[in-house]
Design a protein around this motif. Sequence first.
Motif, PDB file in Angstrom:
ATOM      1  N   UNK A 135      22.217  65.697  21.335  1.00 22.79           N
ATOM      2  CA  UNK A 135      21.971  67.030  21.846  1.00 22.79           C
ATOM      3  C   UNK A 135      22.438  67.202  23.280  1.00 22.79           C
ATOM      4  N   UNK A 136      21.938  68.246  23.938  1.00 19.20           N
ATOM      5  CA  UNK A 136      22.387  68.539  25.309  1.00 19.20           C
ATOM      6  C   UNK A 136      22.068  67.401  26.270  1.00 19.20           C
ATOM      7  N   UNK A 137      22.746  67.346  27.394  1.00 23.72           N
ATOM      8  CA  UNK A 137      22.454  66.324  28.398  1.00 23.72           C
ATOM      9  C   UNK A 137      20.995  66.415  28.842  1.00 23.72           C
ATOM     10  N   UNK A 164       8.237  69.678  21.046  1.00 20.27           N
ATOM     11  CA  UNK A 164       9.137  68.630  20.606  1.00 20.27           C
ATOM     12  C   UNK A 164      10.450  68.533  21.353  1.00 20.27           C
ATOM     13  N   UNK A 165      10.697  69.426  22.324  1.00 21.41           N
ATOM     14  CA  UNK A 165      11.953  69.368  23.061  1.00 21.41           C
ATOM     15  C   UNK A 165      11.883  68.406  24.237  1.00 21.41           C
ATOM     16  N   UNK A 166      10.675  67.951  24.589  1.00 18.08           N
ATOM     17  CA  UNK A 166      10.495  67.012  25.686  1.00 18.08           C
ATOM     18  C   UNK A 166       9.859  65.734  25.159  1.00 18.08           C
ATOM     19  N   UNK A 208      13.812  55.707  24.197  1.00 19.98           N
ATOM     20  CA  UNK A 208      13.317  57.063  23.960  1.00 19.98           C
ATOM     21  C   UNK A 208      14.398  58.127  24.027  1.00 19.98           C
ATOM     22  N   UNK A 209      15.408  57.910  24.887  1.00 16.72           N
ATOM     23  CA  UNK A 209      16.364  58.991  25.157  1.00 16.72           C
ATOM     24  C   UNK A 209      17.667  58.387  25.647  1.00 16.72           C
ATOM     25  N   UNK A 210      18.595  58.055  24.767  1.00 13.22           N
ATOM     26  CA  UNK A 210      19.851  57.434  25.193  1.00 13.22           C
ATOM     27  C   UNK A 210      20.693  58.395  26.029  1.00 13.22           C
ATOM     28  N   UNK A 211      20.602  58.255  27.348  1.00 11.18           N
ATOM     29  CA  UNK A 211      21.283  59.181  28.261  1.00 11.18           C
ATOM     30  C   UNK A 211      22.793  59.128  28.075  1.00 11.18           C
ATOM     31  N   UNK A 240      17.057  69.480  25.669  1.00 12.93           N
ATOM     32  CA  UNK A 240      16.305  68.245  25.503  1.00 12.93           C
ATOM     33  C   UNK A 240      15.952  67.665  26.869  1.00 12.93           C
ATOM     34  N   UNK A 241      14.704  67.302  27.064  1.00 12.59           N
ATOM     35  CA  UNK A 241      14.249  66.838  28.369  1.00 12.59           C
ATOM     36  C   UNK A 241      13.349  65.628  28.233  1.00 12.59           C
TER      37      UNK A 241
END
Length: 336
Positions: A85-87, A42-44, A75-78, A19-20
């Motif tokens: 998913x992955x970091x 969809x992975x980014x 958008x992307x809860x770090x 995931x990016x």
Amino acid sequence: MLDSTFNRVNPNAGTLPVRSLLIDLDGSLTAQPGMQRRLAGGSMTRIDARDLASSLRIVAGQGALSSLRERIADACPIADPIAHGPPPLIFYGSGDFHHLATLFLQALSGPVLVLHIDNHPDWTGWPATWNCGAWVNRALELPSVHRIVTVGPASDDFIRPQWAFANLEAIRQGRLEVHPWHAEPSRLWGRPVEGPGCATRAGRIVWQCLEGRSWDEVVDGFDARLPLLPLWVSLDKDALIPAEAVTNWDQGGLTLDAVLALVRRLAERRRILGMDVCGDYSRPVFSDPFRALLSATDRPRLAQPDPRTAAAINDTTNIRIMLAVDEMAAMGLWTS
């Protein structure tokens, strides 16, 4: 053509991509085929932040930082890689925005070891703002950051580092390591500076440069000495040779193969939390005289590259980075 290239260079073409995140600040990334593929698959995730760019380039305004922080969180809860998913793997354009690395580090719980790969040490203590030449100090202020290890600088920041307010005290304290690709001995006034990568001799800091050394031995040394802590990687592609990156800064002598070999080795015994990547080319454009002056006084005079050539070279390198991260994830080296 892109599909065949992807499968030819990716030993794990059937695995799910990591995931990016693409933070679109300057338009340098969105036209690259590698990014387009990830976005379409969809992975980014893309965050539109071009409206914030003029308030973030070179020096970050607090209002723009807060707005970007909110957009990233939405958008992307770090900070929650287990649920999502992955970091994250984060791309965000020009190295003029490298200080945003501190924003990503803020979302992590410590202790964290930061591997900082750059052609510049980004260690200046003045002004004490969120700017691209001082972000290492902002990161060291975070309670989560245990140590920053800077690898690859070959810039003129080593000529008289104290005149540029270099944070030599952090080296003395063991919280910062600097390992130049190439640097002449630096004139020093005051207390000696001793640490991995440097020593003081006859009033000069003598740097243990990486240029010309066996890279296998360099990697072995880092792996044996650095603490076994969770790792965040911050890569500014201006550390790479011009054949592998086109940036709007002066560039160093590392190859991408060397960088990835170091990351892979450290990942074998350390949990990778994530990686941010900047150093794509965009022409510096400023809407205020303050940032324009800072850029003009700090940035070397360079010939403007052809934007299409720059995009093609950077696309190839970014694809290689993404595939290498996918490979490490498939091998269990990039895990949450």
